[in-house]
Design a protein around this motif. Structure first.
Motif, PDB file in Angstrom:
ATOM      1  N   ASN A  32       0.834  -1.208   0.000  1.00 54.39           N
ATOM      2  CA  ASN A  32       0.000   0.000   0.000  1.00 54.39           C
ATOM      3  C   ASN A  32       0.870   1.260   0.000  1.00 54.39           C
ATOM      4  N   SER A  67       0.168   2.628 -17.739  1.00 50.95           N
ATOM      5  CA  SER A  67       0.498   3.932 -17.161  1.00 50.95           C
ATOM      6  C   SER A  67       1.964   4.049 -16.753  1.00 50.95           C
ATOM      7  N   LYS A  97       2.392   1.598  -3.437  1.00 52.56           N
ATOM      8  CA  LYS A  97       1.338   2.011  -4.368  1.00 52.56           C
ATOM      9  C   LYS A  97       1.064   3.507  -4.252  1.00 52.56           C
ATOM     10  N   GLU A  98       1.065   4.025  -3.040  1.00 48.67           N
ATOM     11  CA  GLU A  98       0.858   5.460  -2.843  1.00 48.67           C
ATOM     12  C   GLU A  98       1.965   6.276  -3.509  1.00 48.67           C
ATOM     13  N   ILE A 113      -2.124  -0.914 -10.044  1.00 46.59           N
ATOM     14  CA  ILE A 113      -1.442  -0.010 -10.970  1.00 46.59           C
ATOM     15  C   ILE A 113      -1.533  -0.591 -12.374  1.00 46.59           C
ATOM     16  N   GLU A 114      -2.061   0.178 -13.309  1.00 43.36           N
ATOM     17  CA  GLU A 114      -2.227  -0.313 -14.675  1.00 43.36           C
ATOM     18  C   GLU A 114      -0.892  -0.302 -15.414  1.00 43.36           C
ATOM     19  N   PHE A 148       3.745   5.298  -6.105  1.00 42.32           N
ATOM     20  CA  PHE A 148       3.476   5.182  -7.544  1.00 42.32           C
ATOM     21  C   PHE A 148       2.449   6.231  -7.963  1.00 42.32           C
ATOM     22  N   LEU A 149       1.333   6.257  -7.262  1.00 44.34           N
ATOM     23  CA  LEU A 149       0.235   7.164  -7.637  1.00 44.34           C
ATOM     24  C   LEU A 149       0.657   8.616  -7.517  1.00 44.34           C
ATOM     25  N   SER A 150       1.408   8.932  -6.485  1.00 47.73           N
ATOM     26  CA  SER A 150       1.897  10.297  -6.312  1.00 47.73           C
ATOM     27  C   SER A 150       2.784  10.708  -7.479  1.00 47.73           C
ATOM     28  N   SER A 151       3.640   9.791  -7.930  1.00 50.40           N
ATOM     29  CA  SER A 151       4.536  10.083  -9.053  1.00 50.40           C
ATOM     30  C   SER A 151       3.756  10.303 -10.342  1.00 50.40           C
ATOM     31  N   MET A 152       2.750   9.478 -10.569  1.00 51.78           N
ATOM     32  CA  MET A 152       1.964   9.606 -11.791  1.00 51.78           C
ATOM     33  C   MET A 152       1.101  10.864 -11.779  1.00 51.78           C
ATOM     34  N   GLN A 153       0.601  11.236 -10.606  1.00 53.60           N
ATOM     35  CA  GLN A 153      -0.202  12.455 -10.496  1.00 53.60           C
ATOM     36  C   GLN A 153       0.629  13.706 -10.798  1.00 53.60           C
TER      37      GLN A 153
END
Length: 351
Positions: free
Chosen positions: A82, A111, A85-86, A107-108, A88-93
């Motif tokens: 988790n 992306s 994953k956070e 995570i797709e 990852f999402l922060s980097s993509m945002q």
């Protein structure tokens, strides 16, 4: 271009110790979670080797804003999925290019850039429809190891760097997916997949190596072999030496570097390892690269546990006198250059 590496560990030593030959990125920032290291400490704290001049950072939020891309490498340390994953999402945002060796749940794939992911199909036949193997008409160097976590990829890049600085054209097929950052391919994914017989994998690997020779037209080829050279754990067969067997049957090396754990070396044990590599893998070796990795078999988990030993401690371990055997240290830049010189002399005398 600035590449952010998180979480940094010994597995990315090649990026820290040979950053000047990394492609596309002229700056690399190495981050670790707080508690593993102090802000500004040298990367050598993570891999136990010589000082690098590369500083460790623990401030992810501050560093990500100045990064162009972020790399999530595999690590022997375990982190909460988790939490990763956070990140990852922060980097993509923040619209950062994301390179990764694995995909956390949720995570797709589309992306991110999944390292080592390719749709290449194995080729089992030669142009004339036969299933024989091609010879590689240039010197081939194997880098194999006693087992996982013996800094094999660091040794591969060190050899490649030395040969290129001497003016040789090098084709490297790396045991790590991080090969991409140095402009080289890694071993194909289908080698690790079920559903293909060992015979067909050997033939297809031979085609793969031969095609790399045709494409690159190099002076020398370096092939990194993942895992170990034989089963090690008497309690659980989790490392069978399968990859070394497949690759050694696909191509014959002219020189082999054996990457070892940091242990007390016994001449009889070294001779035993040399005989296995000579007679089972047709890969006799005289060059041993001692890693900064300790190994211990846990009776509780029935698995091997790995640690990091400082270079100064490793050098205090007496080395045995073994016939036709030279010892080098993976974490010592000068020692790796000396190994490069020795390999060139060996190839000039024997190829």
């Amino acid at each position: 271009m600035n590449l952010l590496v998180y979480p940094s560990s010994k597995e990315v030593s090649a990026l820290a110790r040979h950053s000047e030959i990394v492609k596309d990125f002229d700056e690399i920032t190495f981050l670790v979670p707080k508690g593993i290291a102090q802000e500004g400490e040298d990367f050598a704290l993570l891999d136990g080797g010589q000082t690098t001049g590369k500083k460790i950072s623990t401030d992810f939020k501050a560093k990500i804003d100045t990064a162009d891309a972020i790399l999530f490498p595999e690590s022997i340390r375990s982190f909460s999925e988790n939490y990763i994953k956070e990140i990852f999402l922060s980097s993509m945002q923040k619209h950062k290019q994301v390179f990764t060796e694995y995909l956390p749940h949720g995570i797709e794939k589309k992306s991110v850039f999944l390292l080592g992911d390719n749709d290449e199909s194995p080729n089992f036949m030669t142009d004339d429809g036969r299933d024989n193997v091609y010879g590689i008409p240039i010197p081939v160097i194997f880098v194999l190891g006693a087992g996982p976590n013996t800094q094999k990829f660091l040794v591969q890049i060190a050899i490649c760097d030395f040969f290129e600085r001497r003016g040789y054209s090098v084709s490297l097929i790396g045991s790590s997916r991080l090969s991409k950052f140095f402009g080289f391919p890694s071993l194909p994914n289908w080698m690790y997949q079920n559903g293909i017989s060992e015979r067909d994998k050997i033939i297809a690997l031979n085609r793969f190596f031969y095609n790399q020779y045709i494409i690159s037209n190099p002076d020398v080829m370096i092939i990194g072999i993942p895992g170990g050279f034989m089963p090690m754990n008497p309690m659980k067969y989790e490392e069978m030496g399968i990859w070394s067997y497949l690759i050694a049957n696909a191509v014959t090396p002219d020189a082999t570097v054996f990457c070892s754990y940091s242990i007390d070396f016994e001449p009889n044990a070294i001779e035993w390892q040399k005989n296995i590599c000579r007679y089972k893998l047709n890969s006799p070796f005289k060059h041993i690269a001692i890693s900064n990795t300790s190994i211990n078999l846990s009776l509780e988990s029935r698995r091997y546990e790995y640690g990091t030993i400082p270079l100064s401690s490793i050098k205090s371990i007496p080395l045995p006198i073994c016939e036709e055997t030279e010892f080098f240290y993976s974490g010592d830049d000068e020692s790796m250059r000396n190994m490069g010189k020795s390999l060139i002399n060996f190839l000039e005398d024997n190829v």
